[in-house]
Write a protein that holds these residues in place. Structure first.
Motif, PDB file in Angstrom:
ATOM      1  N   LYS A  24      -1.235   3.917  -6.639  1.00 18.27           N
ATOM      2  CA  LYS A  24      -0.420   4.006  -5.427  1.00 18.27           C
ATOM      3  C   LYS A  24      -1.116   3.390  -4.218  1.00 18.27           C
ATOM      4  O   LYS A  24      -0.491   2.716  -3.407  1.00 18.27           O
ATOM      5  CB  LYS A  24      -0.076   5.469  -5.153  1.00 18.27           C
ATOM      6  CG  LYS A  24       0.845   5.694  -3.975  1.00 18.27           C
ATOM      7  CD  LYS A  24       1.147   7.179  -3.803  1.00 18.27           C
ATOM      8  CE  LYS A  24       2.045   7.426  -2.586  1.00 18.27           C
ATOM      9  NZ  LYS A  24       2.297   8.873  -2.394  1.00 18.27           N
ATOM     10  N   LYS A  25      -2.428   3.591  -4.103  1.00 16.41           N
ATOM     11  CA  LYS A  25      -3.176   3.130  -2.935  1.00 16.41           C
ATOM     12  C   LYS A  25      -3.719   1.707  -3.096  1.00 16.41           C
ATOM     13  O   LYS A  25      -4.358   1.179  -2.192  1.00 16.41           O
ATOM     14  CB  LYS A  25      -4.346   4.072  -2.644  1.00 16.41           C
ATOM     15  CG  LYS A  25      -3.965   5.537  -2.475  1.00 16.41           C
ATOM     16  CD  LYS A  25      -3.138   5.773  -1.225  1.00 16.41           C
ATOM     17  CE  LYS A  25      -2.839   7.257  -1.054  1.00 16.41           C
ATOM     18  NZ  LYS A  25      -2.021   7.534   0.144  1.00 16.41           N
TER      19      LYS A  25
ATOM     20  N   TYR B 150       0.832  -1.207   0.000  1.00 17.21           N
ATOM     21  CA  TYR B 150       0.000   0.000   0.000  1.00 17.21           C
ATOM     22  C   TYR B 150       0.865   1.254   0.000  1.00 17.21           C
ATOM     23  O   TYR B 150       1.944   1.279   0.584  1.00 17.21           O
ATOM     24  CB  TYR B 150      -0.893  -0.011   1.245  1.00 17.21           C
ATOM     25  CG  TYR B 150      -1.758   1.216   1.409  1.00 17.21           C
ATOM     26  CD1 TYR B 150      -2.877   1.411   0.610  1.00 17.21           C
ATOM     27  CD2 TYR B 150      -1.449   2.183   2.362  1.00 17.21           C
ATOM     28  CE1 TYR B 150      -3.680   2.536   0.757  1.00 17.21           C
ATOM     29  CE2 TYR B 150      -2.243   3.310   2.518  1.00 17.21           C
ATOM     30  CZ  TYR B 150      -3.364   3.485   1.712  1.00 17.21           C
ATOM     31  OH  TYR B 150      -4.131   4.606   1.865  1.00 17.21           O
ATOM     32  N   ASP B 151       0.375   2.294  -0.669  1.00 14.89           N
ATOM     33  CA  ASP B 151       0.990   3.624  -0.665  1.00 14.89           C
ATOM     34  C   ASP B 151       2.397   3.629  -1.278  1.00 14.89           C
ATOM     35  O   ASP B 151       3.278   4.360  -0.838  1.00 14.89           O
ATOM     36  CB  ASP B 151       1.042   4.190   0.764  1.00 14.89           C
ATOM     37  CG  ASP B 151       0.991   5.713   0.784  1.00 14.89           C
ATOM     38  OD1 ASP B 151       0.459   6.297  -0.176  1.00 14.89           O
ATOM     39  OD2 ASP B 151       1.489   6.313   1.759  1.00 14.89           O
TER      40      ASP B 151
ATOM     41  N   ARG C 238      -5.323   2.977   5.865  1.00 14.97           N
ATOM     42  CA  ARG C 238      -5.563   3.040   4.422  1.00 14.97           C
ATOM     43  C   ARG C 238      -6.734   3.965   4.141  1.00 14.97           C
ATOM     44  O   ARG C 238      -7.713   3.974   4.881  1.00 14.97           O
ATOM     45  CB  ARG C 238      -5.895   1.653   3.861  1.00 14.97           C
ATOM     46  CG  ARG C 238      -4.788   0.629   3.980  1.00 14.97           C
ATOM     47  CD  ARG C 238      -5.164  -0.596   3.187  1.00 14.97           C
ATOM     48  NE  ARG C 238      -4.176  -1.642   3.323  1.00 14.97           N
ATOM     49  CZ  ARG C 238      -4.017  -2.648   2.466  1.00 14.97           C
ATOM     50  NH1 ARG C 238      -4.804  -2.728   1.410  1.00 14.97           N
ATOM     51  NH2 ARG C 238      -3.101  -3.569   2.659  1.00 14.97           N
TER      52      ARG C 238
END
Length: 316
Positions: free
Chosen positions: A140-141, A100-101, A275
């Protein structure tokens, strides 16, 4: 003068000599590389050549050893540790878990940059000029399985089969509301650069094709489980995407009344969580008897990250 011989591979066929050398001498300018060729510090099959010479797959590059030694010392990265879980790897493709990210590409801290470092450390690479890269996109997420090329053959095969939809992709997400049955969403999306804002990239969506900028978008959505989070109905769903538009799942979910939980860019309720929203690339399904010896499917487990997400959700 001592020379080191480097044999070209199948991925180097019909590549210009100067372009191949630029892959070897990354920290040198093209003018310096032209100088190496002109001075005979780089030869092809024992003979002086020209920068525009197109190599064959079995050529031998003769490079002055002192140039390679100096180059290797400036690019040494022996302490690099590949930071991602490898789901599956073949001589042509590598499949990893995207966290994530984390950006897939675009800067020195991206996954793409780490893949290139990892590839450079690979001892058995038969290509000089080939550079690995991502073969499909994840935002990206978004987490989950993502594919990078490991050879030109792999890149061509995967790209062709993604384009003609013989490779299928499925995602797991958490949406707001109670989706009661399977649905197939067919809409049109416009991802014009002019829509970009400072904070996020949004797209326009419509039931009709308003202009040529609007591309047909098809998503099959299947409800898996209904839950309540602080008295709010949510549904854990599986998405099969038949097209690959920017923000396809996010904007279509919102358009059909089920935005991703926490996805405020597309009308989701604001939450406090590690998130912003949960969207996980769960599975890739490949054609049977494919030439790259891939299994029928590869998957990335979503159960623990989904559980962690739901347990941490708090509404604003």
């Amino acid at each position: 003068m001592d020379f080191t011989d480097i044999k070209t591979g199948s991925d180097d066929y019909q590549r210009r000599l100067d372009k191949i050398l630029k892959k070897i001498f990354k920290n040198h300018s093209l003018s310096e590389i032209y100088s190496f060729i002109r001075k005979g510090l780089v030869k092809v099959n024992g003979k002086k050549s020209k920068p525009e010479y197109k190599t064959e797959s079995s050529d031998v590059l003769n490079i002055a050893s002192f140039l390679l030694e100096k180059n290797q010392n400036s690019e040494k990265n022996e302490n690099f540790i590949f930071p991602y879980k490898i789901i599956f790897q073949t001589p042509d493709l590598i499949f990893i878990e995207k966290p994530y990210d984390k950006k897939v590409h675009g800067d020195k801290s991206s996954i793409d940059s780490d893949i290139k470092k990892f590839f450079a450390l690979k001892k058995d690479s038969s290509s000089i000029s080939f550079t690995p890269g991502p073969l499909h996109r994840l935002d990206k997420k978004t987490t989950g399985i993502i594919t990078f090329s490991w050879s030109l053959n792999g890149a061509k095969w995967f790209s062709k089969n993604i384009s003609n939809h013989t490779i299928q992709k499925s995602y797991i997400a958490v949406i707001q509301g109670k989706l009661k049955s399977e649905e197939i969403w067919e809409d049109f999306i416009n991802q014009d650069e002019k829509l970009k804002t400072e904070r996020f990239y949004t797209v326009q969506i419509s039931k009709q094709k308003i202009s040529d900028k609007f591309k047909k978008t098809v998503t099959h959505v299947i409800p898996l489980e209904h839950k309540k989070v602080f008295s709010n109905d949510i549904t854990i769903v599986k998405f099969f995407i038949q097209t690959g538009r920017t923000h396809q799942i996010r904007c279509q979910s919102a358009f059909h009344g089920f935005p991703l939980l926490g996805d405020t860019a597309y009308g989701g309720k604001k939450i406090f969580s590690e998130r912003e929203f949960f969207l996980h690339a769960e599975k890739l399904i490949f054609p049977k008897d494919n030439p790259l010896n891939l299994p029928e499917e590869l998957s990335s487990s979503y159960k623990k990250p989904l559980s962690d997400f739901l347990s941490g959700v708090k509404f604003s």
